[in-house]
Design a protein around this motif. Sequence first.
Motif, PDB file in Angstrom:
ATOM      1  N   SER A  33      32.230 -23.322 -28.854  1.00  0.00           N
ATOM      2  CA  SER A  33      32.773 -23.762 -30.140  1.00  0.00           C
ATOM      3  C   SER A  33      33.035 -25.259 -30.132  1.00  0.00           C
ATOM      4  CB  SER A  33      34.071 -23.022 -30.445  1.00  0.00           C
ATOM      5  OG  SER A  33      33.847 -21.636 -30.479  1.00  0.00           O
ATOM      6  N   SER A  34      33.501 -25.764 -29.009  1.00  0.00           N
ATOM      7  CA  SER A  34      33.761 -27.188 -28.868  1.00  0.00           C
ATOM      8  C   SER A  34      32.466 -27.990 -28.944  1.00  0.00           C
ATOM      9  CB  SER A  34      34.472 -27.454 -27.539  1.00  0.00           C
ATOM     10  OG  SER A  34      34.710 -28.823 -27.371  1.00  0.00           O
ATOM     11  N   ALA A  37      31.310 -28.021 -32.540  1.00  0.00           N
ATOM     12  CA  ALA A  37      32.118 -28.966 -33.323  1.00  0.00           C
ATOM     13  C   ALA A  37      31.684 -30.405 -33.033  1.00  0.00           C
ATOM     14  CB  ALA A  37      33.600 -28.783 -33.015  1.00  0.00           C
ATOM     15  N   HIS A  42      32.636 -33.450 -35.401  1.00  0.00           N
ATOM     16  CA  HIS A  42      34.083 -33.239 -35.451  1.00  0.00           C
ATOM     17  C   HIS A  42      34.658 -33.435 -34.046  1.00  0.00           C
ATOM     18  CE1 HIS A  42      33.118 -30.335 -39.002  1.00  0.00           C
ATOM     19  NE2 HIS A  42      32.784 -31.584 -39.260  1.00  0.00           N
ATOM     20  N   TRP A  44      37.575 -34.739 -32.831  1.00  0.00           N
ATOM     21  CA  TRP A  44      38.949 -34.317 -32.533  1.00  0.00           C
ATOM     22  C   TRP A  44      39.047 -32.793 -32.431  1.00  0.00           C
ATOM     23  CZ3 TRP A  44      42.751 -36.038 -30.062  1.00  0.00           C
ATOM     24  CH2 TRP A  44      44.007 -35.477 -30.176  1.00  0.00           C
ATOM     25  N   GLU A  45      38.362 -32.088 -33.333  1.00  0.00           N
ATOM     26  CA  GLU A  45      38.341 -30.631 -33.272  1.00  0.00           C
ATOM     27  C   GLU A  45      37.722 -30.160 -31.954  1.00  0.00           C
ATOM     28  OE1 GLU A  45      36.289 -26.824 -35.573  1.00  0.00           O
ATOM     29  OE2 GLU A  45      36.276 -28.785 -36.537  1.00  0.00           O
ATOM     30  N   SER A  46      36.673 -30.844 -31.521  1.00  0.00           N
ATOM     31  CA  SER A  46      36.020 -30.520 -30.261  1.00  0.00           C
ATOM     32  C   SER A  46      36.979 -30.671 -29.087  1.00  0.00           C
ATOM     33  CB  SER A  46      34.799 -31.422 -30.075  1.00  0.00           C
ATOM     34  OG  SER A  46      34.217 -31.229 -28.820  1.00  0.00           O
ATOM     35  N   LEU A  48      40.256 -30.561 -29.192  1.00  0.00           N
ATOM     36  CA  LEU A  48      41.305 -29.536 -29.282  1.00  0.00           C
ATOM     37  C   LEU A  48      40.803 -28.171 -28.816  1.00  0.00           C
ATOM     38  CD1 LEU A  48      43.011 -30.459 -32.675  1.00  0.00           C
ATOM     39  CD2 LEU A  48      43.890 -30.855 -30.363  1.00  0.00           C
ATOM     40  N   LEU A  49      39.549 -27.861 -29.102  1.00  0.00           N
ATOM     41  CA  LEU A  49      38.998 -26.565 -28.713  1.00  0.00           C
ATOM     42  C   LEU A  49      38.775 -26.456 -27.200  1.00  0.00           C
ATOM     43  CD1 LEU A  49      36.422 -26.039 -31.585  1.00  0.00           C
ATOM     44  CD2 LEU A  49      38.408 -24.602 -31.090  1.00  0.00           C
TER      45      LEU A  49
END
Length: 101
Positions: A33-34, A37, A42, A44-46, A48-49
């Motif tokens: 998922s990272s 992302a 994305h 920052w989302e990466s 965080l994941l």
Amino acid sequence: MWQKLLDWLENHLTTCTFQKHFGIACPGCGFQSSLLALLKGHIWESILLYPALLPILSMLLLFTLHLKFKFSWGATTLKYLFFLSALLIVVSYAIKISFQH
């Protein structure tokens, strides 16, 4: 074309066998998922994941380049990236597990 590839990847993520059988996330959960992302832009989302994704990708890129060009600083930097990646994996996994229950 790029969007088709991203859509295909998103629809074909593999299921974590460890989580399926034991009911808890494994230290690698979130990697796919990272990466997806990150490919979508994305960042920052990466992070965080799966916080270790960027150091792991950097390590793989540097390793490939170091094999070809034999950087004088390559081996030392690879060691630091490896330990940073391992530390991020362990810490983020401990945090994930502590909030999972």
